[in-house]
Design a protein around this motif. Structure first.
Motif, mmCIF file in Angstrom:
data_model
loop_
_atom_site.group_PDB
_atom_site.id
_atom_site.type_symbol
_atom_site.label_atom_id
_atom_site.label_comp_id
_atom_site.label_asym_id
_atom_site.label_seq_id
_atom_site.Cartn_x
_atom_site.Cartn_y
_atom_site.Cartn_z
ATOM 1 N N VAL A 1 10.593 55.478 1.774
ATOM 2 C CA VAL A 1 9.312 56.030 2.192
ATOM 3 C C VAL A 1 8.484 56.268 0.941
ATOM 4 C CG1 VAL A 1 10.216 58.410 2.239
ATOM 5 C CG2 VAL A 1 8.124 57.839 3.492
ATOM 6 N N VAL A 2 7.221 55.860 0.982
ATOM 7 C CA VAL A 2 6.318 55.990 -0.164
ATOM 8 C C VAL A 2 5.239 57.002 0.198
ATOM 9 C CG1 VAL A 2 4.772 54.795 -1.752
ATOM 10 C CG2 VAL A 2 6.722 53.575 -0.762
ATOM 11 N N THR A 3 5.038 58.006 -0.661
ATOM 12 C CA THR A 3 4.019 59.025 -0.426
ATOM 13 C C THR A 3 3.150 59.201 -1.661
ATOM 14 O OG1 THR A 3 5.287 60.940 -1.217
ATOM 15 C CG2 THR A 3 5.640 60.262 1.079
ATOM 16 N N SER A 4 1.994 59.845 -1.454
ATOM 17 C CA SER A 4 1.114 60.169 -2.583
ATOM 18 C C SER A 4 0.539 61.569 -2.420
ATOM 19 C CB SER A 4 -0.022 59.140 -2.684
ATOM 20 O OG SER A 4 -0.786 59.111 -1.480
ATOM 21 N N MET A 5 1.233 62.426 -1.683
ATOM 22 C CA MET A 5 0.761 63.783 -1.450
ATOM 23 C C MET A 5 0.920 64.643 -2.698
ATOM 24 S SD MET A 5 3.887 64.937 1.103
ATOM 25 C CE MET A 5 3.751 63.441 2.078
ATOM 26 N N ALA A 6 0.206 65.768 -2.728
ATOM 27 C CA ALA A 6 0.249 66.671 -3.884
ATOM 28 C C ALA A 6 1.658 67.199 -4.109
ATOM 29 C CB ALA A 6 -0.724 67.818 -3.673
ATOM 30 N N ALA A 7 1.903 67.650 -5.342
ATOM 31 C CA ALA A 7 3.264 68.005 -5.762
ATOM 32 C C ALA A 7 3.963 68.996 -4.833
ATOM 33 C CB ALA A 7 3.235 68.525 -7.196
ATOM 34 N N PRO A 8 3.374 70.137 -4.482
ATOM 35 C CA PRO A 8 4.111 71.076 -3.620
ATOM 36 C C PRO A 8 4.460 70.476 -2.259
ATOM 37 C CG PRO A 8 2.224 72.152 -4.648
ATOM 38 C CD PRO A 8 2.080 70.688 -4.904
ATOM 39 N N GLN A 9 3.519 69.737 -1.681
ATOM 40 C CA GLN A 9 3.767 69.110 -0.389
ATOM 41 C C GLN A 9 4.817 68.004 -0.499
ATOM 42 O OE1 GLN A 9 0.708 69.710 -1.622
ATOM 43 N NE2 GLN A 9 -0.032 71.292 -0.205
ATOM 44 N N ALA A 10 4.772 67.254 -1.603
ATOM 45 C CA ALA A 10 5.742 66.170 -1.790
ATOM 46 C C ALA A 10 7.157 66.712 -1.921
ATOM 47 C CB ALA A 10 5.370 65.348 -3.017
#
Length: 403
Positions: free
Chosen positions: A97-106
């Motif tokens: 799975v590839v994500t680009s969400m902000a650090a806390p959310q990731a």
């Protein structure tokens, strides 16, 4: 899902909303993986990223069409528990799975999804990574270029730093993320476990410097802007003007320098002690260019390139964008893809490499929710549950969301 399938069996979910993550997933798709783009029912923000193909349609982005080619499309809002449950079904069948969400959310997402799926590989693509004092900082193409050190060394030495054209930093980060994904999958073959691949654009760019870091660590010198010259300790490694444009010549070694002088009918320069080393040639760059100019300016790009290639000197014409699109080398390599659904004769960069597992047929970027029904059916969601998801606005089917 222990073990690493062949690329044609690799299943990837692309949840990213940034170029770096989207390009990582595109690279995996062009290598033969089955990539499913999961975007909100209102559509990914990349659908409206300039340049737009037409001002009349603000969701028809050239960038999206490129980044999402060869992917399937699912419209799914997974911020609710109901929606996250549907996403979980997709994750149960995914390798990556590839994500680009902000650090806390990731980090929270990673803890949640991989605790239940230890074989899953999670690739997080952000500007500054998931840890450190800059984690979570906002970024742009310009700040990404600056933070990795490239802005400082690009441009005219008498002017301010200059950003390179286009979102290069995001593409470098995307390539890094794809390599990280494959490394994690390789490790999974031995351990049966996935891992978090934490990719920061700043680090990807900083690691791409050739000699700039070594110049500082070993010589105490900071590389400065030098326009179109190499700006380290070699010449010619630069652009030179000819009668119909420009050529790029790279002759850093002694053998290449000698061959270049002979090819340009200046053999005496090869034995001149003033040009005996790369450092001396770098210091005498202006003088060398002036001596080369009469020969070069009396010939065309194709003549100079052919002459230097025959003399074992690296050289290429500086091509305009229209020339790149008609270049015989790219045509011979079947590089271009043809998205005829956009316009007759339209073309875009296609496969960046040639692999036996690469898809043979071009697949256009999906319409919003185009494959939602097919993909959800594959993971075991029946028609009744799918209808409930649609009625509640959690999914979009074939470009439509409920209400």
């Amino acid at each position: 899902m222990a073990g690493m399938p062949g690329m044609s069996g690799l299943r990837v979910l692309d949840l990213s909303e940034q170029v770096s993550g989207a390009y990582c997933a595109r690279l995996l798709a062009t290598a033969g993986a089955q990539v499913t783009l999961v975007e909100p029912t209102a559509g990914s923000g990349l659908r409206s990223k300039p340049p737009l193909l037409t001002a009349l349609n603000p969701t028809r982005s050239a960038a999206f069409e490129y980044l999402s080619a060869w992917k399937r499309g699912v419209a799914l809002d997974w911020d609710s528990e109901h929606g996250f449950g549907a996403l979980g079904r997709l994750l149960d069948h995914a390798d990556v799975v590839v994500t680009s969400m902000a650090a806390p959310q990731a980090l929270a997402f990673d803890r949640r999804v991989r605790s239940e799926r230890p074989a899953l590989v999670h690739v997080s693509a952000t500007a500054y990574g998931l840890t450190g004092p800059w984690a979570g900082w906002r970024s742009s193409e310009l700040t990404d270029w600056a933070s990795g050190g490239y802005l400082y060394i690009t441009g005219d030495p008498l002017r301010e730093p200059l950003q390179g054209a286009g979102p290069w930093t995001s593409y470098v980060a995307g390539i890094t993320a794809a390599v990280g994904a494959m490394a994690a999958l390789h490790a999974r073959r031995a351990t049966g476990r996935g891992q978090l691949v934490d990719v920061g654009t700043m680090e990807a760019m900083a690691s791409s410097h050739q000699w700039s870091l070594v110049m500082w660590s070993h010589q105490g010198r900071i590389k400065h802007r030098a326009n179109n010259r190499h700006a380290e300790a070699h010449h010619p490694v630069s652009l030179m003007e000819v009668s119909d444009g420009w050529v790029c010549i790279g002759a850093p070694t002694t053998a290449q320098w000698t061959n270049l002088c002979i090819a340009l009918e200046l053999p005496e320069m090869a034995d001149d002690p003033r040009y005996a080393t790369s450092g001396l040639r770098f210091d005498a760059a202006e003088e060398i260019d002036a001596r080369f100019a009469p020969f070069l300016m009396s010939r065309t790009r194709s003549e100079v390139v052919a002459l230097l290639q025959d003399s074992h000197v690296p050289a290429s014409a500086v091509l305009s964008m229209d020339e790149v699109q008609e270049d015989e080398q790219l045509e011979a390599r079947a590089f271009w893809a043809y998205p005829e659904h956009l316009a007759s004769g339209a073309k875009m960069p296609g496969l960046p490499f040639v692999l036996p597992s690469s898809p043979r047929q071009f697949r256009a970027a999906p319409e919003l929710g185009a494959d939602t029904r097919v993909v959800l059916t594959e993971v075991g969601i029946n028609d009744s549950d799918m209808e409930s998801l649609w009625e509640s606005g959690v999914i979009g089917l074939n470009g439509t969301a409920h209400g």
